[in-house]
Motif scaffolding. Structure first.
Motif, PDB file in Angstrom:
ATOM      1  N   GLY A 283       0.959  -1.143  -0.141  1.00 42.21           N
ATOM      2  CA  GLY A 283      -0.022   0.103  -0.134  1.00 42.21           C
ATOM      3  C   GLY A 283       0.849   1.219   0.126  1.00 42.21           C
ATOM      4  N   ILE A 284       0.373   2.208  -0.290  1.00 46.66           N
ATOM      5  CA  ILE A 284       0.966   3.861  -0.062  1.00 46.66           C
ATOM      6  C   ILE A 284       0.177   4.405   0.355  1.00 46.66           C
ATOM      7  CG2 ILE A 284       2.620   3.661  -2.171  1.00 46.66           C
ATOM      8  CD1 ILE A 284       0.437   4.694  -4.096  1.00 46.66           C
ATOM      9  N   GLN A 285       0.810   5.486   1.138  1.00 41.74           N
ATOM     10  CA  GLN A 285       0.107   6.755   1.520  1.00 41.74           C
ATOM     11  C   GLN A 285       0.671   7.631   0.624  1.00 41.74           C
ATOM     12  OE1 GLN A 285       1.885   6.650   5.651  1.00 41.74           O
ATOM     13  NE2 GLN A 285      -0.154   6.928   6.259  1.00 41.74           N
ATOM     14  N   VAL A 286      -0.131   8.718   0.265  1.00 43.26           N
ATOM     15  CA  VAL A 286       0.329   9.445  -0.560  1.00 43.26           C
ATOM     16  C   VAL A 286      -0.096  10.953  -0.146  1.00 43.26           C
ATOM     17  CG1 VAL A 286      -0.126  10.283  -3.226  1.00 43.26           C
ATOM     18  CG2 VAL A 286      -0.489   8.014  -2.725  1.00 43.26           C
ATOM     19  N   PHE A 287       1.007  11.926  -0.354  1.00 41.98           N
ATOM     20  CA  PHE A 287       0.981  13.125   0.044  1.00 41.98           C
ATOM     21  C   PHE A 287       1.098  14.072  -1.117  1.00 41.98           C
ATOM     22  CE2 PHE A 287       3.302  10.371   2.896  1.00 41.98           C
ATOM     23  CZ  PHE A 287       2.166  10.241   3.840  1.00 41.98           C
ATOM     24  N   PRO A 288       0.702  15.432  -0.999  1.00 39.52           N
ATOM     25  CA  PRO A 288       1.050  16.332  -2.098  1.00 39.52           C
ATOM     26  C   PRO A 288       2.503  16.586  -2.032  1.00 39.52           C
ATOM     27  CG  PRO A 288      -0.772  17.109  -0.863  1.00 39.52           C
ATOM     28  CD  PRO A 288      -0.138  15.955  -0.139  1.00 39.52           C
ATOM     29  N   ASP A 289       3.239  16.838  -3.070  1.00 39.02           N
ATOM     30  CA  ASP A 289       4.637  17.377  -3.459  1.00 39.02           C
ATOM     31  C   ASP A 289       4.608  18.854  -3.213  1.00 39.02           C
ATOM     32  OD1 ASP A 289       7.384  17.344  -3.750  1.00 39.02           O
ATOM     33  OD2 ASP A 289       7.272  16.463  -5.804  1.00 39.02           O
ATOM     34  N   THR A 290       4.661  19.215  -1.924  1.00 34.30           N
ATOM     35  CA  THR A 290       4.832  20.643  -1.608  1.00 34.30           C
ATOM     36  C   THR A 290       6.394  21.169  -1.383  1.00 34.30           C
ATOM     37  OG1 THR A 290       4.487  20.616   0.443  1.00 34.30           O
ATOM     38  CG2 THR A 290       2.494  20.727  -0.836  1.00 34.30           C
ATOM     39  N   PRO A 291       6.435  22.269  -1.629  1.00 32.91           N
ATOM     40  CA  PRO A 291       7.983  22.800  -1.312  1.00 32.91           C
ATOM     41  C   PRO A 291       8.350  22.458   0.147  1.00 32.91           C
ATOM     42  CG  PRO A 291       6.809  24.476  -2.663  1.00 32.91           C
ATOM     43  CD  PRO A 291       5.848  23.557  -1.904  1.00 32.91           C
ATOM     44  N   GLU A 292       7.313  22.438   0.692  1.00 30.66           N
ATOM     45  CA  GLU A 292       7.842  22.127   2.403  1.00 30.66           C
ATOM     46  C   GLU A 292       7.943  20.664   2.641  1.00 30.66           C
ATOM     47  OE1 GLU A 292       4.621  23.797   1.628  1.00 30.66           O
ATOM     48  OE2 GLU A 292       6.168  25.800   1.453  1.00 30.66           O
ATOM     49  N   GLU A 293       7.584  19.790   1.690  1.00 32.02           N
ATOM     50  CA  GLU A 293       7.581  18.464   2.063  1.00 32.02           C
ATOM     51  C   GLU A 293       7.301  18.211   3.654  1.00 32.02           C
ATOM     52  OE1 GLU A 293      11.679  18.783   0.643  1.00 32.02           O
ATOM     53  OE2 GLU A 293      11.257  17.304  -1.043  1.00 32.02           O
ATOM     54  N   PHE A 295       3.206  17.050   5.782  1.00 31.79           N
ATOM     55  CA  PHE A 295       1.971  16.603   5.518  1.00 31.79           C
ATOM     56  C   PHE A 295       1.546  16.836   7.023  1.00 31.79           C
ATOM     57  CE2 PHE A 295      -1.630  13.678   5.746  1.00 31.79           C
ATOM     58  CZ  PHE A 295      -2.460  14.102   4.729  1.00 31.79           C
ATOM     59  N   ALA A 296       0.239  17.422   7.131  1.00 36.70           N
ATOM     60  CA  ALA A 296      -0.388  17.542   8.669  1.00 36.70           C
ATOM     61  C   ALA A 296       0.589  18.205   9.580  1.00 36.70           C
ATOM     62  CB  ALA A 296      -1.140  16.580   9.163  1.00 36.70           C
ATOM     63  N   GLY A 297       1.666  19.109   9.109  1.00 34.55           N
ATOM     64  CA  GLY A 297       2.725  19.499  10.222  1.00 34.55           C
ATOM     65  C   GLY A 297       3.659  18.559  10.342  1.00 34.55           C
ATOM     66  N   ILE A 298       3.719  17.262   9.727  1.00 33.81           N
ATOM     67  CA  ILE A 298       4.770  16.399  10.040  1.00 33.81           C
ATOM     68  C   ILE A 298       5.976  16.433   8.814  1.00 33.81           C
ATOM     69  CG2 ILE A 298       5.376  13.740  10.036  1.00 33.81           C
ATOM     70  CD1 ILE A 298       2.227  13.597  11.173  1.00 33.81           C
ATOM     71  N   ASP A 299       7.087  16.465   9.156  1.00 36.95           N
ATOM     72  CA  ASP A 299       8.239  16.759   8.248  1.00 36.95           C
ATOM     73  C   ASP A 299       8.339  15.219   7.493  1.00 36.95           C
ATOM     74  OD1 ASP A 299      10.277  17.110   6.733  1.00 36.95           O
ATOM     75  OD2 ASP A 299      11.348  18.461   8.267  1.00 36.95           O
ATOM     76  N   LEU A 300       8.069  15.147   6.330  1.00 38.73           N
ATOM     77  CA  LEU A 300       8.073  14.104   5.334  1.00 38.73           C
ATOM     78  C   LEU A 300       9.633  13.233   5.131  1.00 38.73           C
ATOM     79  CD1 LEU A 300       5.183  14.444   2.849  1.00 38.73           C
ATOM     80  CD2 LEU A 300       5.135  13.148   5.012  1.00 38.73           C
ATOM     81  N   LEU A 301      10.520  14.160   5.401  1.00 34.73           N
ATOM     82  CA  LEU A 301      11.968  13.845   5.422  1.00 34.73           C
ATOM     83  C   LEU A 301      12.527  13.292   6.493  1.00 34.73           C
ATOM     84  CD1 LEU A 301      13.362  16.581   2.787  1.00 34.73           C
ATOM     85  CD2 LEU A 301      12.158  14.778   2.439  1.00 34.73           C
ATOM     86  N   ASP A 302      11.726  13.478   7.746  1.00 29.93           N
ATOM     87  CA  ASP A 302      12.584  12.893   9.053  1.00 29.93           C
ATOM     88  C   ASP A 302      11.942  11.615   9.230  1.00 29.93           C
ATOM     89  OD1 ASP A 302      12.752  12.326  11.555  1.00 29.93           O
ATOM     90  OD2 ASP A 302      12.031  14.175  12.335  1.00 29.93           O
ATOM     91  N   PRO A 303      12.804  10.659   9.145  1.00 32.96           N
ATOM     92  CA  PRO A 303      12.582   9.210   9.132  1.00 32.96           C
ATOM     93  C   PRO A 303      12.406   8.603  10.579  1.00 32.96           C
ATOM     94  CG  PRO A 303      14.791   9.446   8.941  1.00 32.96           C
ATOM     95  CD  PRO A 303      14.395  10.855   8.717  1.00 32.96           C
ATOM     96  N   THR A 304      12.283   9.488  11.451  1.00 31.35           N
ATOM     97  CA  THR A 304      11.899   9.204  12.951  1.00 31.35           C
ATOM     98  C   THR A 304      10.354   9.360  13.028  1.00 31.35           C
ATOM     99  OG1 THR A 304      12.398  11.400  13.826  1.00 31.35           O
ATOM    100  CG2 THR A 304      14.268   9.604  13.551  1.00 31.35           C
ATOM    101  N   LYS A 305       9.714   9.762  11.942  1.00 30.37           N
ATOM    102  CA  LYS A 305       8.364  10.122  12.122  1.00 30.37           C
ATOM    103  C   LYS A 305       7.395   9.340  11.372  1.00 30.37           C
ATOM    104  CE  LYS A 305       8.811  14.028  14.696  1.00 30.37           C
ATOM    105  NZ  LYS A 305      10.303  14.050  14.661  1.00 30.37           N
ATOM    106  N   PRO A 308       0.230   9.209  10.645  1.00 27.72           N
ATOM    107  CA  PRO A 308      -0.724   8.163  11.315  1.00 27.72           C
ATOM    108  C   PRO A 308      -1.687   8.053  10.195  1.00 27.72           C
ATOM    109  CG  PRO A 308      -0.505   9.798  12.840  1.00 27.72           C
ATOM    110  CD  PRO A 308       0.545  10.136  11.741  1.00 27.72           C
ATOM    111  N   GLU A 309      -2.307   6.626  10.051  1.00 28.44           N
ATOM    112  CA  GLU A 309      -3.050   5.883   8.919  1.00 28.44           C
ATOM    113  C   GLU A 309      -4.410   6.897   8.952  1.00 28.44           C
ATOM    114  OE1 GLU A 309      -3.116   1.911   8.305  1.00 28.44           O
ATOM    115  OE2 GLU A 309      -0.938   1.716   9.067  1.00 28.44           O
ATOM    116  N   GLU A 310      -4.560   7.315  10.152  1.00 30.39           N
ATOM    117  CA  GLU A 310      -5.927   8.134  10.358  1.00 30.39           C
ATOM    118  C   GLU A 310      -5.955   9.470   9.413  1.00 30.39           C
ATOM    119  OE1 GLU A 310      -5.865   5.131  13.528  1.00 30.39           O
ATOM    120  OE2 GLU A 310      -4.375   6.805  12.741  1.00 30.39           O
ATOM    121  N   LEU A 311      -4.583   9.903   9.344  1.00 29.82           N
ATOM    122  CA  LEU A 311      -4.450  11.239   8.449  1.00 29.82           C
ATOM    123  C   LEU A 311      -4.163  10.985   7.035  1.00 29.82           C
ATOM    124  CD1 LEU A 311      -2.063  13.116  11.131  1.00 29.82           C
ATOM    125  CD2 LEU A 311      -4.567  13.030  10.865  1.00 29.82           C
ATOM    126  N   ALA A 312      -3.788   9.711   6.785  1.00 27.85           N
ATOM    127  CA  ALA A 312      -3.461   9.466   5.320  1.00 27.85           C
ATOM    128  C   ALA A 312      -3.633   7.888   5.081  1.00 27.85           C
ATOM    129  CB  ALA A 312      -2.136  10.062   4.775  1.00 27.85           C
TER     130      ALA A 312
END
Ligand code: HEM
Length: 538
Positions: A283-293, A295-305, A308-312
Motif C-alpha cells: 500500500g501507499i500513503q500519498v501526500f502532495p509534493d509541496t515545497p515544504e515536504e 503533511f499535517a505538520g509532519i516533516d516527510l523527510l524525517d525518518p523518525t516520524k 498516522p493512517e488516520e491522517l493519510a
C-alpha cells in the motif's frame, strides 16, 4: 555495427542456475574431468606421505578453504523466498512505473532478517526485522529495502556507524547486546533522543514477531512518485500481511531462542513447502509534493516520524505471494544484494538525509562482501530487464563484451548502446529545485521534536501491549551496569509518559524523574495497536 554481448538475464537463464555445476551424472573436477575416487589422497604407498602432485586433493581443499564470504555488516542473519507481485492498477494515477499497472505480474525475491546478530544468531531475539524486496521489473530492478518498523533510530546516515557500533557486541568481550550488557545501546538512545521513537517500537511486541509471515513492512522513507504526465507526489510504502500482525510473548521468544534458534527461518520454509504461501498487500500513503515536504505538520523527510493512517489512508496497490523456497541458500539468500538506487522510472528518491546516505552505503559494502564490482551478474541479482551497460572487466567478469571500446559518443563503434533520452521506459531524475542555501552540517528545526510521536505510540497501545512495553524496558534496562545510563533513559521515558516512566522506574528500583519537556497533546492512533485490527482478506 558490432553486436553487443551481454550477460544473460535471470529470466533467460531461469535463475537460480546450475549452469556452472551439477551437469551430467559423473563426479568431475572443476574442469570437467571425470573422477574415479574422491575419498583418498594420492600417496607414495598406502602409508604415505601425500604427494604434492595430487591436483584433485589440492583443488578440493583449496576451494573449501575459500568457501566463506564476509557476512553482512548488519542484517547478517536472514531468510529469503521467491514470489510474485500482482499490481491492482490503483497506483497508475501517481506513478508511471510499469510494474504497478493493472494486472501486471512481476517476479520478486524477498529477504527477511534481524539487524544485529551474526549469521548464526537466533531468530527470535528482540530486534528490528529487515523486509527487503527485489522486484525484477521489465523496466529495471526495483529494490524496496524496508524494515518491520516504520521509523528509524537516526535522522542522518552519518550516525549509522555510531548506532550500529553502540548496538553490536562489545569490542572487548564480543558479548551480544541482546543477551548481556546493554550499556552502550542505552547510552546511545538516551543521548540521541531522536532514537526514542524507534526504541519504543523495539520494546513493544513488534520487536519479537511471531513469524516473518505476520510482520508489516515499511519503506520508512518518503519517496517521490512521478506519473505519465510528469506530475509528482510524495509517498510512503507499507506491506500488510494477510495473516495480520502477531508477536511472540517474551517468554516464548526466550524459550525458542534456546529450543529452536531457526524458528522464523523454519516457519517461512515450512509454510511455503506446505503450500501455505505467505501474502502481503503493498500500500501507499500519498501526500502532495509541496515545497515544504510536510503533511499535517509532519516533516516527510524525517525518518523518525510516521504519518498516522488516520491522517493519510494506506491505499492498497498490489499483492505479494511468496511461493518458492530458494534452491541454494548461499547462491540466493546470501548473495542477494539490495540497493536503494535500484529504482524504475516512476519512483524517485527524496532529500531524506538517511535515505541519501543509504544510496551510497549498499553498493559500497557489497563491493567487499561480494568480491568486486561484478556481483550484479550473480544470477539472483541479474535484472530481468535487458542489460546493455558500458561497465567492463573487473574480478569475476562473466559477460563477453564485443565492440571496439565502450565510450560515447563513438564514431567507430556503431554497436554501442545509445541513451534512451526521453523514450518510453527511461528513468528521469525529477528536476526538483535544490535550495539556494549555505552549506551547513545541521538538521532542520522540524527534526527537533523527539517525543510527541513516541507518546502517540504509547497512548495507542492496548493495556496488555502497554504491560509488555513496561516489562521490556524494565528487563532490558535492568541489564545495564551503569546506573547513570538507566537514570538518563528514565528521563526520556518521563518525557513520553509519566505512567510508563513510573512503572519502569519502580521495576528498576529507582526514583521516577519529572519530564523536561511538556507532554505532547496527541490523540491515540488505533492503527498502531496490534490488537483488534482488520487485515486484507480474500
Ligand atoms: C542492510 C534496511 C538504514 C546500511 C539492510 C537490510 C535491510 C536494511 C532490510 C538487509 C538487506 C538484505 O537482506 O540483504 C534498512 C532500513 C534503514 C536502513 C529500513 C532505514 C530506514 C541504513 C543506513 C545505512 C545502512 C542509514 C548506512 C548508512 C546497510 C548496510 C547493509 C544493510 C551496509 C548490508 C548490505 C549488504 O551487505 O548487502 N538494511 N537500513 N542501512 N544496511 Fe540498511
Amino acid at each position: 555495427g558490432a553486436p553487443q554481448t551481454r550477460t544473460p538475464t535471470g529470466a533467460e537463464t531461469g535463475a537460480p542456475t546450475t549452469a556452472n555445476g551439477q551437469q551430467g551424472a559423473y563426479l568431475t573436477t572443476a574442469n570437467g574431468a571425470r573422477l574415479r575416487d574422491t575419498d583418498h589422497s594420492l600417496k607414495a604407498g598406502p602409508r604415505g606421505p601425500v604427494l604434492l602432485q595430487d591436483h584433485h586433493l589440492r583443488e578440493k581443499i583449496t576451494h573449501f578453504d575459500h568457501e566463506r564470504i564476509p557476512e553482512r555488516v548488519v542484517h547478517a542473519r536472514g531468510a529469503g523466498a521467491h514470489g510474485v507481485f500482482t499490481a491492482y492498477g490503483s497506483a497508475e494515477a501517481v506513478t508511471r512505473a510499469g510494474f504497478l499497472k493493472k494486472g501486471r505480474e512481476t517476479e520478486v525475491f524477498v529477504r527477511f532478517s534481524t539487524v544485529l546478530g551474526s549469521r548464526g544468531s537466533a531468530d527470535t531475539v528482540r530486534d528490528t526485522r529487515g523486509f527487503a524486496t527485489k522486484f525484477y521489473t521489465d523496466e529495471g530492478t526495483f529494490d524496496l529495502v524496508g524494515n518491520n518498523m516504520p521509523v528509524f533510530f537516526i535522522q542522518d546516515a552519518i550516525k549509522f556507524p555510531d548506532i550500529i557500533h553502540a548496538a553490536k557486541p562489545h569490542p572487548d568481550r564480543e558479548i551480544p547486546q541482546a543477551q548481556s550488557a546493554h550499556d552502550t545501546f542505552w547510552d546511545f538512545v538516551s543521548l540521541h533522543t531522536e532514537a526514542q521513537h524507534h526504541t519504543i517500537w523495539n520494546m513493544s511486541d513488534r520487536g519479537i514477531p511471531r513469524s516473518y509471515r505476520t510482520m508489516e513492512g515499511f519503506g520508512v522513507h518518503t519517496f517521490r512518485l512521478v506519473n505519465e504526465a510528469g506530475e509528482t507526489a510524495l509517498a510512503k510504502f507499507h506491506w500488510k500481511p494477510k495473516l495480520g500482525v502477531h508477536s511472540l510473548t517474551w517468554e516464548e521468544a526466550q524459550l525458542l531462542g534456546g529450543i529452536d534458534p531457526d524458528f522464523h527461518r523454519r516457519d517461512l520454509y515450512d509454510a511455503i513447502e506446505a503450500g501455505a504461501y505467505p501474502e502481503w498487500e503493498l500500500g501507499i500513503q500519498v501526500f502532495p509534493d509541496t515545497p515544504e515536504e510536510t503533511f499535517a505538520g509532519i516533516d516527510l523527510l524525517d525518518p523518525t516520524k510516521i504519518v498516522p493512517e488516520e491522517l493519510a489512508e494506506v491505499q492498497p496497490i498490489g499483492r505479494l505471494v511468496l511461493n518458492r523456497t530458494p534452491t541454494n541458500f548461499f547462491a540466493e539468500t546470501e548473495q542477494v544484494a539490495f540497493h536503494l538506487g535500484h529504482l524504475p522510472p516512476g519512483i524517485d528518491v527524496t532529500n531524506d538525509p538517511l535515505l541519501q546516505g543509504r544510496l551510497f552505503s549498499y553498493l559500497d559494502t557489497q563491493l567487499t562482501r561480494l568480491g568486486g564490482p561484478n556481483f550484479p551478474q550473480i544470477p539472483i541479482n541479474r535484472p530481468h530487464a535487458a542489460v546493455n551497460d558500458m561497465l567492463r572487466d573487473g574480478f569475476h567478469q562473466h559477460a563477453v563484451h564485443a565492440g571496439v571500446a565502450p565510450y560515447r559518443p563513438n564514431s567507430l563503434d556503431g554497436g554501442n548502446p545509445f541513451p534512451a533520452g526521453d523514450a518510453e521506459h527511461a528513468f528521469v531524475d525529477v528536476p526538483v529545485t535544490v535550495a539556494q542555501a549555505p552549506k551547513v552540517r545541521a538538521n532542520p528545526a522540524s527534526f527537533d521534536d523527539h517525543y510527541s510521536q513516541v507518546r502517540l505510540f504509547w497512548l495507542s497501545m492496548s493495556p496488555v501491549e502497554k504491560e509488555h512495553i513496561i516489562r521490556a524496558y524494565t528487563f532490558e534496562l535492568g541489564k545495564c551496569y551503569h546506573q547513570a545510563i538507566k537514570e538518563r533513559q528514565l528521563r526520556s521515558l518521563a518525557n513520553i509518559d509519566p505512567v510508563l516512566c513510573e512503572q519502569v522506574a519502580t521495576g528498576l528500583g529507582l526514583p521516577a524523574p519529572q519530564p523536561t519537556v511538556p507532554l505532547a497533546d496527541v490523540a491515540p492512533s488505533p492503527a498502531l495497536s496490534q490488537v483488534g485490527r482488520e487485515w486484507p482478506s480474500d
